[in-house]
Design a protein around this motif. Structure first.
Motif, PDB file in Angstrom:
ATOM      1  N   MET A  34      -9.668 -33.155 -22.095  1.00 40.61           N
ATOM      2  CA  MET A  34     -10.596 -32.099 -21.681  1.00 40.61           C
ATOM      3  C   MET A  34     -12.043 -32.611 -21.701  1.00 40.61           C
ATOM      4  SD  MET A  34      -8.642 -29.576 -20.942  1.00 40.61           S
ATOM      5  CE  MET A  34      -7.414 -30.799 -20.456  1.00 40.61           C
ATOM      6  N   TRP A  35     -12.403 -33.346 -22.743  1.00 45.85           N
ATOM      7  CA  TRP A  35     -13.772 -33.857 -22.862  1.00 45.85           C
ATOM      8  C   TRP A  35     -14.086 -34.884 -21.785  1.00 45.85           C
ATOM      9  CZ3 TRP A  35     -13.285 -34.483 -28.878  1.00 45.85           C
ATOM     10  CH2 TRP A  35     -13.512 -33.231 -29.473  1.00 45.85           C
ATOM     11  N   SER A  36     -13.055 -35.551 -21.275  1.00 43.67           N
ATOM     12  CA  SER A  36     -13.302 -36.592 -20.273  1.00 43.67           C
ATOM     13  C   SER A  36     -13.815 -36.013 -18.959  1.00 43.67           C
ATOM     14  CB  SER A  36     -12.024 -37.406 -20.020  1.00 43.67           C
ATOM     15  OG  SER A  36     -11.045 -36.638 -19.331  1.00 43.67           O
ATOM     16  N   PHE A  37     -13.689 -34.706 -18.758  1.00 42.47           N
ATOM     17  CA  PHE A  37     -14.187 -34.074 -17.532  1.00 42.47           C
ATOM     18  C   PHE A  37     -15.690 -33.785 -17.596  1.00 42.47           C
ATOM     19  CE2 PHE A  37      -9.679 -32.396 -17.517  1.00 42.47           C
ATOM     20  CZ  PHE A  37      -9.238 -33.261 -16.536  1.00 42.47           C
ATOM     21  N   GLY A  38     -16.332 -34.097 -18.731  1.00 41.32           N
ATOM     22  CA  GLY A  38     -17.741 -33.764 -18.899  1.00 41.32           C
ATOM     23  C   GLY A  38     -18.641 -34.381 -17.849  1.00 41.32           C
ATOM     24  N   GLY A  39     -18.462 -35.675 -17.574  1.00 40.69           N
ATOM     25  CA  GLY A  39     -19.303 -36.341 -16.586  1.00 40.69           C
ATOM     26  C   GLY A  39     -19.121 -35.767 -15.197  1.00 40.69           C
ATOM     27  N   THR A  40     -17.894 -35.349 -14.871  1.00 35.52           N
ATOM     28  CA  THR A  40     -17.623 -34.766 -13.557  1.00 35.52           C
ATOM     29  C   THR A  40     -18.368 -33.447 -13.384  1.00 35.52           C
ATOM     30  OG1 THR A  40     -15.429 -35.784 -13.549  1.00 35.52           O
ATOM     31  CG2 THR A  40     -15.807 -33.988 -12.000  1.00 35.52           C
ATOM     32  N   PHE A  41     -18.296 -32.580 -14.399  1.00 35.67           N
ATOM     33  CA  PHE A  41     -19.033 -31.314 -14.328  1.00 35.67           C
ATOM     34  C   PHE A  41     -20.540 -31.564 -14.297  1.00 35.67           C
ATOM     35  CE2 PHE A  41     -15.065 -29.446 -16.114  1.00 35.67           C
ATOM     36  CZ  PHE A  41     -14.872 -28.459 -15.163  1.00 35.67           C
ATOM     37  N   ARG A  43     -22.210 -33.976 -13.083  1.00 35.63           N
ATOM     38  CA  ARG A  43     -22.656 -34.458 -11.779  1.00 35.63           C
ATOM     39  C   ARG A  43     -22.987 -33.287 -10.844  1.00 35.63           C
ATOM     40  NH1 ARG A  43     -23.977 -38.938 -13.249  1.00 35.63           N
ATOM     41  NH2 ARG A  43     -22.796 -40.855 -12.901  1.00 35.63           N
ATOM     42  N   TYR A  44     -22.269 -32.181 -10.982  1.00 37.32           N
ATOM     43  CA  TYR A  44     -22.514 -31.014 -10.138  1.00 37.32           C
ATOM     44  C   TYR A  44     -23.750 -30.231 -10.574  1.00 37.32           C
ATOM     45  CZ  TYR A  44     -17.870 -31.371  -7.974  1.00 37.32           C
ATOM     46  OH  TYR A  44     -16.771 -31.794  -7.267  1.00 37.32           O
ATOM     47  N   LEU A  45     -24.260 -30.488 -11.783  1.00 36.80           N
ATOM     48  CA  LEU A  45     -25.337 -29.669 -12.353  1.00 36.80           C
ATOM     49  C   LEU A  45     -26.606 -30.476 -12.587  1.00 36.80           C
ATOM     50  CD1 LEU A  45     -23.056 -27.896 -14.983  1.00 36.80           C
ATOM     51  CD2 LEU A  45     -24.001 -26.842 -12.924  1.00 36.80           C
TER      52      LEU A  45
END
Length: 318
Positions: A34-41, A43-45
């Motif tokens: 779950m934490w590995s998705f942090g960079g992906t989110f 990037r959108y913000l």
């Protein structure tokens, strides 16, 4: 003069069954996922104020964790958990508040790669703290795996270490690694304390501090959707998995499994945003992957073996 009085030894760790260790390892892995998705989110913000992102991310994570505890334990049980977490829970809350807020702010000063390099040291730091403070045994195989993980992530990010990055950013990244290691050790050490309310309190601490720093709170509907995912999926669900699983496994193993976060993070950014990893990133990722899979396979074999008398949890014959 009288002889110096030796301090009493630390209380033994709570015994865990092999089934609990396997379940705990799975939950800690899911938290890293779950934490590995942090960079992906993130990037959108990128266009939003960092403290605005911290505020909404923390608010959504807190809402999820409160709902999760009410669903699992009911209103009375949830209140009892908050009352029973004590000083260990408060310390874990401060650690996660610091880590979650600092991660977003650090991205404004340094690269994701440098943050990942610092996070690669979490297993080593957690193992050292657990041994130093509580004399928790760390096997030679775990030390070898930790060293391989650090080497692999160092290869992944070596191209960015050109001396031009901000010392503030590197300092914040080091702070993240330190507080995550401390939280890992405390969660394992005080395994009798349910740490989900502590992580929830940590998100409230982060939201309160971010509210005093944010330049604005209004965001577009699109950004709010990504903030919802950033808070619920990336932070809230990750914290719930970690708080439940980390108390079932040794601190060094929990931190080692957490290294799947910097391993998987660049992959999601590659798949979603089209940022192709460099050759060194692919080589370093392969080293980390092999080290983790090998160590997990060895641990699975160990946990599958029958426990002999005299081993933790099984009394020796008289």
């Amino acid at each position: 003069m009288t002889a110096t009085t030796q301090p009493p030894p630390a209380a033994p760790l709570p015994a865990q069954s092999r089934r609990d260790e396997r379940r705990g390892s799975l939950l800690v892995f899911l938290s890293a996922l779950m934490w590995s998705f942090g960079g992906t989110f993130a990037r959108y913000l990128g266009s939003l104020d960092s403290w605005t992102v911290v505020f909404w991310r923390s608010v959504w994570a807190a809402a999820f964790l409160v709902g999760f505890m009410i669903w699992r334990d009911g209103w009375r049980g949830t209140i009892a958990l908050f009352r029973g977490m004590g000083l260990p829970g408060l310390a874990v809350a401060v650690c996660f508040a610091t880590a979650s807020a600092t991660f977003v702010v650090a991205l404004s000063y340094t690269t994701v790669a440098n943050i990942l390099l610092m996070q690669a040291g979490v297993p080593l730091l957690a193992a050292f703290l657990a041994w130093l403070l509580f004399r928790e045994r760390v096997s030679a195989a775990t030390w070898v795996a930790i060293a391989a993980v650090i080497a692999g992530v160092a290869i992944m990010v070596s191209e960015s270490l050109d001396g031009t990055v901000s010392p503030i950013g590197n300092g914040l990244a080091l702070l993240i690694s330190t507080v995550v290691a401390v939280a890992t050790v405390l969660t394992r050490r005080f395994a009798h304390v349910r740490m989900t309310p502590a992580t929830c309190l940590g998100t409230l601490f982060a939201a309160a501090f971010a509210a005093s720093q944010a330049s604005a709170f209004a965001v577009s509907g699109r950004d709010m959707g990504f903030l919802f995912g950033f808070g619920v999926v990336n932070l809230g669900l990750g914290l719930a998995f970690f708080a439940t699983g980390a108390r079932m496994v040794p601190a060094a193993i929990a931190a080692l499994l957490g290294t799947f976060e910097p391993l998987l993070g660049p992959i999601w950014v590659w798949l979603v945003h089209g940022e192709v990893p460099s050759v060194r990133t692919l080589i370093g990722g392969a080293v980390v992957f092999v080290a983790l899979i090998t160590h997990i396979a060895l641990e699975a074999r160990r946990l599958a073996r029958p426990v002999r008398p005299g081993v933790t949890g099984i009394p020796a014959p008289n």
